[in-house]
Every structure is written in structure tokens, then in C-alpha cells.
Design a protein around this motif. Structure first.
Motif, PDB file in Angstrom:
ATOM      1  N   THR A  84      -5.304   4.445   4.034  1.00 34.73           N
ATOM      2  CA  THR A  84      -6.099   4.920   5.076  1.00 34.73           C
ATOM      3  C   THR A  84      -6.683   3.667   5.293  1.00 34.73           C
ATOM      4  O   THR A  84      -7.761   4.067   6.039  1.00 34.73           O
ATOM      5  CB  THR A  84      -6.060   5.831   6.248  1.00 34.73           C
ATOM      6  N   LYS A 114       0.762  -1.316  -0.025  1.00 32.66           N
ATOM      7  CA  LYS A 114       0.124   0.140   0.035  1.00 32.66           C
ATOM      8  C   LYS A 114       0.783   0.732   0.243  1.00 32.66           C
ATOM      9  O   LYS A 114       1.953   1.200   0.771  1.00 32.66           O
ATOM     10  CB  LYS A 114      -1.165  -0.025   1.236  1.00 32.66           C
ATOM     11  N   GLY A 168       0.595   6.892   3.995  1.00 32.39           N
ATOM     12  CA  GLY A 168      -0.668   7.329   4.361  1.00 32.39           C
ATOM     13  C   GLY A 168      -1.821   6.485   4.407  1.00 32.39           C
ATOM     14  O   GLY A 168      -2.812   6.933   4.543  1.00 32.39           O
ATOM     15  N   ARG A 176      -6.803  -2.073  -1.392  1.00 31.99           N
ATOM     16  CA  ARG A 176      -5.636  -1.727  -1.412  1.00 31.99           C
ATOM     17  C   ARG A 176      -5.004  -2.049  -2.518  1.00 31.99           C
ATOM     18  O   ARG A 176      -5.392  -2.280  -3.731  1.00 31.99           O
ATOM     19  CB  ARG A 176      -4.517  -2.788  -0.512  1.00 31.99           C
TER      20      ARG A 176
END
Length: 147
Positions: free
Chosen positions: A22, A17, A20, A28
Motif C-alpha cells: 500500500t 509489488k 498487499g 515499491r
């Protein structure tokens, strides 16, 4: 030498990923890329006579700093590892490369024929262990060079 039409595998890392990230695991970039390639492959005309392409999800390709990564491989051919892929924009180009790759004898395709995302983002080209070509040969130990 392998058959030009042996099955080509696109192995997509589903765990990497971007820094950063989230979002949910299912979102992903590698998961999105794997689903998009698999869908595009299924909708392609199977009677085209071209190389068969199988798409596989991989737990990790250990290229974490270059997410979204895929490897293109086939028995007896070089394997290409390509990173920094866009999970939506690079689907067509990655499939085009897989088709060119599948039509080649050893997996090596002309550089200029490769789609731009492959030319710019190839991380490695790894020979199959059994390969012996002008690009891969036994390492000979020369006594003069080792002393």
C-alpha cells in the motif's frame, strides 16, 4: 563470442509489488533495489578493471508474482531473470553475481559460485538469439520423430 568485459546490464522491474503493498510508488521494492544497486555501482572503484555494470529501471518485466525482480544481461550472453529479491539485503549479492557474469564468456557462471539469492531465486536463463554453443543449437527436425 563476446568480450568478457563487455558491459553488463542489471534491469530492475520498478512496477511489481508484493501482494498487499500500500506504499507510495517510489517505495515499491524494485525502485528501492534499483536505487540501491545504482548507488553501490557508482561508489565502486571504476578503475578495478572488472566488467562495467549499468543499472536500468524497467517499466515491467512481467514477473508480477515474483516481485522484486531483476534481469542480468549483456550482448551475446545468456540473460538471467531473478525474482523474490530483498531490495536491501540482496544488493551486494546481486552485484557480485553481475561481476561474475560479466567475467564469463557466455554469461553462464558455476552454480556454486553464484550468491545464494541467485541460486534460489533464478526464474529463467535465456540465451541470446544469436548464441550457438553446446547449450544452444539449431533444432533439427527428424522425420521419424514427427510421424
Amino acid at each position: 563470442m563476446t568480450s568478457k568485459n563487455s558491459q553488463t546490464h542489471i534491469l530492475v522491474c520498478g512496477t511489481c509489488k508484493p501482494e498487499g503493498f500500500t506504499g507510495d510508488d517510489a517505495e515499491r521494492p524494485g525502485n528501492i533495489l534499483a536505487r540501491a544497486i545504482a548507488t553501490a555501482t557508482q561508489s565502486a572503484d571504476a578503475s578495478s578493471g572488472g566488467p562495467q555494470i549499468a543499472v536500468k529501471w524497467v517499466q515491467c518485466l512481467s514477473v508480477c508474482k515474483r516481485p522484486c525482480t531483476a534481469a542480468i544481461s549483456a550482448p551475446g550472453k545468456f540473460t538471467y531473470v531473478v525474482g523474490d529479491l530483498d531490495p536491501q539485503a540482496d544488493v551486494v549479492d546481486l552485484l557480485e553475481f553481475a561481476r561474475l557474469y560479466g567475467e564469463s564468456d557466455d554469461g553462464v557462471t558455476p552454480w556454486r559460485a553464484r550468491p545464494e539469492c541467485v541460486r534460489k531465486h533464478t526464474i529463467a536463463r535465456v540465451p541470446a538469439p544469436e548464441m550457438m554453443t553446446d547449450l544452444v543449437r539449431d533444432a533439427l527436425v527428424d522425420d521419424e520423430t514427427t510421424s
